[in-house]
Design a protein around this motif. Sequence first.
Motif, PDB file in Angstrom:
ATOM      1  N   GLY A 158      -4.000  -3.611   4.285  1.00 46.80           N
ATOM      2  CA  GLY A 158      -4.846  -2.783   3.413  1.00 46.80           C
ATOM      3  C   GLY A 158      -4.190  -1.461   3.065  1.00 46.80           C
ATOM      4  O   GLY A 158      -4.169  -1.057   1.893  1.00 46.80           O
ATOM      5  N   THR A 159      -3.633  -0.794   4.061  1.00 45.38           N
ATOM      6  CA  THR A 159      -2.982   0.483   3.766  1.00 45.38           C
ATOM      7  C   THR A 159      -1.690   0.258   2.984  1.00 45.38           C
ATOM      8  O   THR A 159      -1.324   1.072   2.131  1.00 45.38           O
ATOM      9  CB  THR A 159      -2.783   1.331   5.037  1.00 45.38           C
ATOM     10  OG1 THR A 159      -2.537   2.684   4.661  1.00 45.38           O
ATOM     11  CG2 THR A 159      -1.684   0.843   5.908  1.00 45.38           C
ATOM     12  N   ALA A 160      -1.012  -0.866   3.213  1.00 43.28           N
ATOM     13  CA  ALA A 160       0.175  -1.194   2.404  1.00 43.28           C
ATOM     14  C   ALA A 160      -0.221  -1.387   0.949  1.00 43.28           C
ATOM     15  O   ALA A 160       0.461  -0.886   0.038  1.00 43.28           O
ATOM     16  CB  ALA A 160       0.849  -2.456   2.940  1.00 43.28           C
ATOM     17  N   ALA A 161      -1.320  -2.074   0.713  1.00 46.78           N
ATOM     18  CA  ALA A 161      -1.777  -2.311  -0.660  1.00 46.78           C
ATOM     19  C   ALA A 161      -2.158  -1.003  -1.351  1.00 46.78           C
ATOM     20  O   ALA A 161      -1.848  -0.803  -2.534  1.00 46.78           O
ATOM     21  CB  ALA A 161      -2.965  -3.264  -0.656  1.00 46.78           C
ATOM     22  N   ILE A 162      -2.814  -0.122  -0.621  1.00 50.32           N
ATOM     23  CA  ILE A 162      -3.179   1.173  -1.212  1.00 50.32           C
ATOM     24  C   ILE A 162      -1.929   1.953  -1.585  1.00 50.32           C
ATOM     25  O   ILE A 162      -1.825   2.497  -2.685  1.00 50.32           O
ATOM     26  CB  ILE A 162      -4.087   1.977  -0.260  1.00 50.32           C
ATOM     27  CG1 ILE A 162      -5.463   1.325  -0.195  1.00 50.32           C
ATOM     28  CG2 ILE A 162      -4.189   3.439  -0.706  1.00 50.32           C
ATOM     29  CD1 ILE A 162      -6.383   1.902   0.863  1.00 50.32           C
ATOM     30  N   HIS A 163      -0.953   2.017  -0.673  1.00 53.97           N
ATOM     31  CA  HIS A 163       0.278   2.744  -0.985  1.00 53.97           C
ATOM     32  C   HIS A 163       1.011   2.111  -2.166  1.00 53.97           C
ATOM     33  O   HIS A 163       1.531   2.822  -3.034  1.00 53.97           O
ATOM     34  CB  HIS A 163       1.184   2.826   0.247  1.00 53.97           C
ATOM     35  CG  HIS A 163       0.736   3.849   1.231  1.00 53.97           C
ATOM     36  ND1 HIS A 163      -0.056   3.544   2.310  1.00 53.97           N
ATOM     37  CD2 HIS A 163       0.949   5.175   1.287  1.00 53.97           C
ATOM     38  CE1 HIS A 163      -0.301   4.647   2.994  1.00 53.97           C
ATOM     39  NE2 HIS A 163       0.299   5.654   2.387  1.00 53.97           N
ATOM     40  N   ALA A 164       1.045   0.777  -2.221  1.00 48.57           N
ATOM     41  CA  ALA A 164       1.716   0.096  -3.333  1.00 48.57           C
ATOM     42  C   ALA A 164       1.019   0.393  -4.655  1.00 48.57           C
ATOM     43  O   ALA A 164       1.679   0.526  -5.688  1.00 48.57           O
ATOM     44  CB  ALA A 164       1.766  -1.408  -3.087  1.00 48.57           C
ATOM     45  N   SER A 165      -0.295   0.522  -4.624  1.00 59.17           N
ATOM     46  CA  SER A 165      -1.038   0.781  -5.862  1.00 59.17           C
ATOM     47  C   SER A 165      -0.781   2.168  -6.422  1.00 59.17           C
ATOM     48  O   SER A 165      -1.024   2.416  -7.599  1.00 59.17           O
ATOM     49  CB  SER A 165      -2.546   0.597  -5.633  1.00 59.17           C
ATOM     50  OG  SER A 165      -3.079   1.681  -4.894  1.00 59.17           O
ATOM     51  N   LEU A 166      -0.261   3.067  -5.598  1.00 51.81           N
ATOM     52  CA  LEU A 166      -0.023   4.440  -6.051  1.00 51.81           C
ATOM     53  C   LEU A 166       1.288   4.580  -6.814  1.00 51.81           C
ATOM     54  O   LEU A 166       1.486   5.557  -7.534  1.00 51.81           O
ATOM     55  CB  LEU A 166      -0.038   5.399  -4.852  1.00 51.81           C
ATOM     56  CG  LEU A 166      -1.371   5.464  -4.103  1.00 51.81           C
ATOM     57  CD1 LEU A 166      -1.228   6.303  -2.845  1.00 51.81           C
ATOM     58  CD2 LEU A 166      -2.474   5.990  -5.000  1.00 51.81           C
TER      59      LEU A 166
END
Length: 135
Positions: free
Chosen positions: A29-37
């Motif tokens: 989840g935190t990887a996905a959030i960082h990737a979305s930025l």
Amino acid sequence: MAASTIHQHRPTRAFMFVTRAAIVVLTIGTAAIHASLGGTLFMLDAAVYAAFAVAMVLPGPVGRIRWLVRYALIGFTITTILGWVAVGARFDLAYIDKALEIGLVGLLLIESWAVDGGPLAVARRAQRMAASALR
């Protein structure tokens, strides 16, 4: 006078499965959030978190050093949180991500206590490994 007995409880397989699954979900989840930025730094963060998620479930040699993976992920996550505190943007998704990361650190510590005996036991293990490597 009755002798006191210390009972050590071993975690159940179900507890370990749920804890590990939650760790992997929060890490992804935190990887996905960082990737979305977007941006290089956030993409690198996402790649590192994704690699940690994989390392948390790999069997074999990685499984034997899972304690090290756990504490590396704790260190990386705390560094990410501190970086955000120092220079990060304050918007809703950032706060959601920090909640995920704090939950992740908490679950990693819970798993460490259940499996490894906690941070002091891990520190002793690392010290023994370093001493044997220097011989």
